[in-house]
Scaffold this active site. Structure first.
Site, PDB file in Angstrom:
ATOM      1  N   GLY A  11      -3.996  34.428  -4.993  1.00 11.27           N
ATOM      2  CA  GLY A  11      -2.817  35.111  -4.437  1.00 11.27           C
ATOM      3  C   GLY A  11      -1.580  34.833  -5.270  1.00 11.27           C
ATOM      4  N   ARG A  15       5.647  35.461  -0.749  1.00  8.92           N
ATOM      5  CA  ARG A  15       6.686  34.817   0.071  1.00  8.92           C
ATOM      6  C   ARG A  15       7.409  33.681  -0.651  1.00  8.92           C
ATOM      7  NH1 ARG A  15       2.408  34.237   4.937  1.00  8.92           N
ATOM      8  NH2 ARG A  15       1.014  34.427   3.151  1.00  8.92           N
ATOM      9  N   THR A  78      -8.653  37.385   1.444  1.00 10.73           N
ATOM     10  CA  THR A  78      -9.387  36.128   1.225  1.00 10.73           C
ATOM     11  C   THR A  78     -10.906  36.339   1.259  1.00 10.73           C
ATOM     12  OG1 THR A  78      -9.020  35.655   3.586  1.00 10.73           O
ATOM     13  CG2 THR A  78      -7.579  34.561   2.021  1.00 10.73           C
ATOM     14  N   SER A 100      -8.225  26.450   0.413  1.00  7.28           N
ATOM     15  CA  SER A 100      -7.193  27.231  -0.277  1.00  7.28           C
ATOM     16  C   SER A 100      -6.386  26.346  -1.213  1.00  7.28           C
ATOM     17  CB  SER A 100      -6.234  27.851   0.738  1.00  7.28           C
ATOM     18  OG  SER A 100      -6.918  28.800   1.502  1.00  7.28           O
ATOM     19  N   GLY A 101      -5.873  26.959  -2.251  1.00  9.08           N
ATOM     20  CA  GLY A 101      -5.063  26.217  -3.211  1.00  9.08           C
ATOM     21  C   GLY A 101      -3.640  25.982  -2.731  1.00  9.08           C
ATOM     22  N   GLU A 154      -5.748  36.901  13.088  1.00  6.57           N
ATOM     23  CA  GLU A 154      -4.565  36.649  12.259  1.00  6.57           C
ATOM     24  C   GLU A 154      -3.284  36.932  13.045  1.00  6.57           C
ATOM     25  OE1 GLU A 154      -4.549  35.318   8.999  1.00  6.57           O
ATOM     26  OE2 GLU A 154      -6.525  34.919   9.829  1.00  6.57           O
ATOM     27  N   TYR A 365      25.188   3.584 -29.527  1.00 10.99           N
ATOM     28  CA  TYR A 365      24.116   4.562 -29.702  1.00 10.99           C
ATOM     29  C   TYR A 365      23.209   4.110 -30.831  1.00 10.99           C
ATOM     30  CZ  TYR A 365      21.570   8.664 -31.258  1.00 10.99           C
ATOM     31  OH  TYR A 365      20.564   9.505 -31.648  1.00 10.99           O
ATOM     32  N   SER A 404      31.308  -5.168 -33.711  1.00 17.60           N
ATOM     33  CA  SER A 404      31.714  -4.071 -32.839  1.00 17.60           C
ATOM     34  C   SER A 404      32.310  -2.907 -33.617  1.00 17.60           C
ATOM     35  CB  SER A 404      32.755  -4.578 -31.837  1.00 17.60           C
ATOM     36  OG  SER A 404      32.137  -5.439 -30.921  1.00 17.60           O
TER      37      SER A 404
END
Ligand code: UD1
Ligand code: CA
Length: 466
Positions: A11, A15, A78, A100-101, A154, A365, A404
C-alpha cells in the site's frame, strides 16, 4: 509442517500524505516494515514473502535478501495482495501467518502464542484480535449469539450496531495455507471501497464449515496500526517506552524516560546515566559508567566507558574510555577522541584524531589532522584546513604545546616536544624541541596614552568618581 509468513507492504499509504511508502516511515530509527520483519525472523519461518508495490525498490533495498518478494502491480486490496504470494507459496502445506508492514509494535512472543492457539484449536483460520478503547477504522470481529466468530466487517461497511463492537481485527492471522488460497479466489470486491478484502476469507471459510478461531491478545497497544502521522507518533511513544524500559532493566539510569529518545538497536552499558532530552540514534554503542548530559544528540557513534558528554552533538565519531566533551561542542564524522582526552566547551573536531590525554579546553577547531598524545591546545586554536578548493592535512606530535589563538595552516607538521607560541600563524613545519613563533613584534610607545581621546575621557571620569 511448513511455517510461512506473508508481510503486506504494497500500500502507498494515502493517509500518510507522503512521498515515502508508508511501511518505510520510521519508528525509533527503524522502518515499520523492518520492525515487523525483525520480529517475524525470531519465529523461524521456512519462507517469508513480502508483498511490495510496483516500483517499491526502496523496500527491497532496505530488506535485501532477508525476505522473498512478490510484486502487487495495482493495489486492489489486502486479499488481492496475498494472492500475489500464490506463485511462491501456493503448493505448500502447513501454516501461513499474515501480517502487515504498518503494525510495528507486534512482538515475536505474541506470534508464538497465536501459533500455539491455532494448533490447539485445529483451526483453518485464527484471527489475532484485541479490545480497542476507540475501535474506529479497524475491522470489527462479528460473533454470533454463542460467541463464535462469524465474520470481519470493515469500518466503512459496518452497520451502526457493528460499529459499536470494540473487538478489532489486528490484521494478523494464521491460516491453513491450502484453505487460505482456496478461499482467497472466492473473495469479491462488492464493498464500500471496491477492494478485495483479506478479512472476507473468514466469512467464506465459516460458511464452508471450517473452524475459525479468534485469539484475543490483552495488550491493544501492541497491535496499533499506523495509517497516518498521528498514529505514527503514538506508535513511536509506545516503542520508545519499551526501548527505555529495556535499558533501565539492563542497569542504565534514565532520569526522565518520557523525554529521552533512544533508537531501536542502540547499545548502552550498565551504570551509564542518561539525562533528560537526550537523543541517541542510529548505530550507536555507549559503554558503562558514562554520563550523557542533557540535550546531547549522538548519532552513529561509539562511546566508551566512563565517558562524559555534556550537552554536545556527536555524529559518526568515536570517544574512547575516560574521555569527555562539552558543554556545547560538536564531534563530526571521523572524529576520534583518545583515552582521557578533554574536549571542553565550544569546540569542533572533524576527521581528526586526538591522542590520549590531549587537552583542548575552549573554542577550538581541529579538522583533517592527526594529533598525538599529551598535547595542550590553547583557547581559540584553529586548524586552517581548507584553501577554498582542497582540504589539507596537519600533524602534531606528542607532548607539544599549541598556544592560544594560533592558526595551524595545513599542510604542515608540528613535531613532538615542540612549542607554538600564542597568536602564531604557523605555515612552516616546527621541528622537535623548537618553538615556532609567527606574529608581529610588540612595540610600547612611552606617553602615547596622553595623545589619545580616551585620555580626556579618563580624566573626566576620575574627577566624577572622587
Ligand atoms: C486492515 C484490515 C482491518 C484491520 C487493520 C489492522 C483489510 C481490508 N482491513 O485495515 O480489518 O483492522 O488492517 O491494522 O485488510 N496493502 C497491500 N496491498 C493493498 C492494500 C493494502 O499490500 O492492495 C497492505 C498495506 O501496505 C498495509 C496492509 O496491507 O501494510 C494493510 O492495509 P491498510 O490499507 O493499512 O488496511 P487498514 O485500513 O489498516
Ligand atoms: Ca493499516
Amino acid at each position: 509442517m511448513e511455517k510461512n509468513t506473508i508481510i503486506l507492504a504494497a500500500g502507498q499509504g494515502t493517509r500518510m500524505k507522503s512521498k515515502l511508502y508508508k511501511v518505510l516511515h520510521q519508528v525509533c530509527g527503524k522502518a515499520m516494515v523492518d520492525h515487523m520483519l525483525t520480529q517475524v525472523e525470531k519465529t523461524n519461518m521456512d519462507h517469508v514473502v513480502t508483498i511490495i508495490g510496483h516500483g517499491a525498490e526502496k523496500v527491497r533495498e532496505l530488506l535485501g535478501d532477508r525476505t522473498e518478494y512478490a510484486v502487487q502491480e495495482q493495489q486492489l486490496g489486502t486479499g488481492h495482495a496475498v494472492l500475489q504470494a500464490e506463485k511462491i507459496l501456493g503448493d505448500k502445506d502447513g501454516m501461513t501467518m499474515i501480517v502487515s508492514g504498518d503494525t510495528p509494535l507486534f512482538t515475536a512472543k505474541t506470534f508464538e502464542n497465536l501459533f500455539e492457539y491455532h494448533r490447539q484449536k485445529g483451526a483453518a483460520a485464527t484471527i489475532l484480535t484485541a479490545r480497542a478503547e476507540n475501535p474506529f477504522s479497524y475491522g470489527r470481529i462479528v460473533r454470533n449469539e454463542i460467541g463464535v466468530v462469524s465474520k470481519i466487517v470493515e469500518q466503512k461497511d459496518a452497520t451502526t450496531e457493528e460499529a459499536e463492537i470494540n473487538e478489532i481485527n489486528t490484521g494478523v492471522y494464521c491460516f491453513d495455507n491450502q484453505k487460505l488460497f482456496g478461499a482467497l479466489h472466492q473473495v469479491k470486491n462488492d464493498n464500500a471501497q471496491g477492494e478485495y478484502y483479506l478479512p472476507d476469507v473468514i466469512g467464506i471459510m465459516k460458511e464452508a464449515g471450517e473452524i475459525v478461531a479468534a485469539y484475543e491478545m490483552d495488550d491493544f497497544s501492541e497491535s496499533m496500526g499506523v495509517n497516518d502521522r498521528l498514529a505514527l507518533s503514538k506508535a513511536t511513544k509506545v516503542m520508545q517506552r519499551r526501548i527505555n524500559e529495556e535499558h533501565m532493566v539492563n542497569g542504565v539510569t534514565i532520569i526522565d524516560p518520557e523525554n529521552t529518545y533512544i533508537d531501536y538497536g542502540v547499545e548502552i552499558g550498565a551504570d551509564t546515566i542518561i539525562e533528560p532530552g537526550v537523543q541517541i540514534q542510529g548505530n550507536t554503542k555507549i559503554g558503562s559508567d558514562s554520563v550523557i548530559g542533557a540535550h546531547s544528540k549522538i548519532v552513529d557513534s561509539t562511546i566508551g566507558d566512563r565517558v562524559t558528554v555534556t550537552s554536545s552533538q556527536i555524529e559518526s565519531a568515536v570517544m574512547h574510555n575516560d574521555s569527555n566533551v562539552g558543554p556545547h561542542s560538536h564531534l563530526r564524522p571521523k572524529a576520534e577522541i583518545g583515552e582521557f582526552v578533554h574536549v571542553g566547551n565550544y569546540c569542533e573536531v572533524k576527521n581528526a584524531k586526538l591522542g590520549a590525554r590531549t587537552k583542548m579546553g575552549h573554542l577550538s577547531y581541529v579538522g583533517d589532522a592527526d594529533l598525538g598524545t599529551d598535547i595542550n591546545i590553547g583557547c581559540g586554536v584553529v586548524f586552517v584546513n581548507y584553501d577554498g578548493v582542497n582540504k589539507h592535512h596537519a600533524t602534531v606530535g606528542d607532548y607539544s604545546f599549541i598556544g592560544s589563538n594560533s592558526n595551524i595552516v595545513a599542510p604542515v607538521n608540528i613535531a613532538d616536544h615542540s612549542y607554538v607560541a600564542a597568536g602564531s600563524t604557523i605555515t612552516n613545519d616546527v621541528n622537535q624541541f623548537e618553538m615556532g613563533i609567527a606574529r608581529g613584534r610588540q612595540v610600547n610607545k612611552e606617553g602615547y596614552f596622553k595623545k589619545l581621546p580616551v585620555y580626556d575621557a579618563a580624566l573626566k571620569a576620575e574627577q566624577e568618581n572622587k
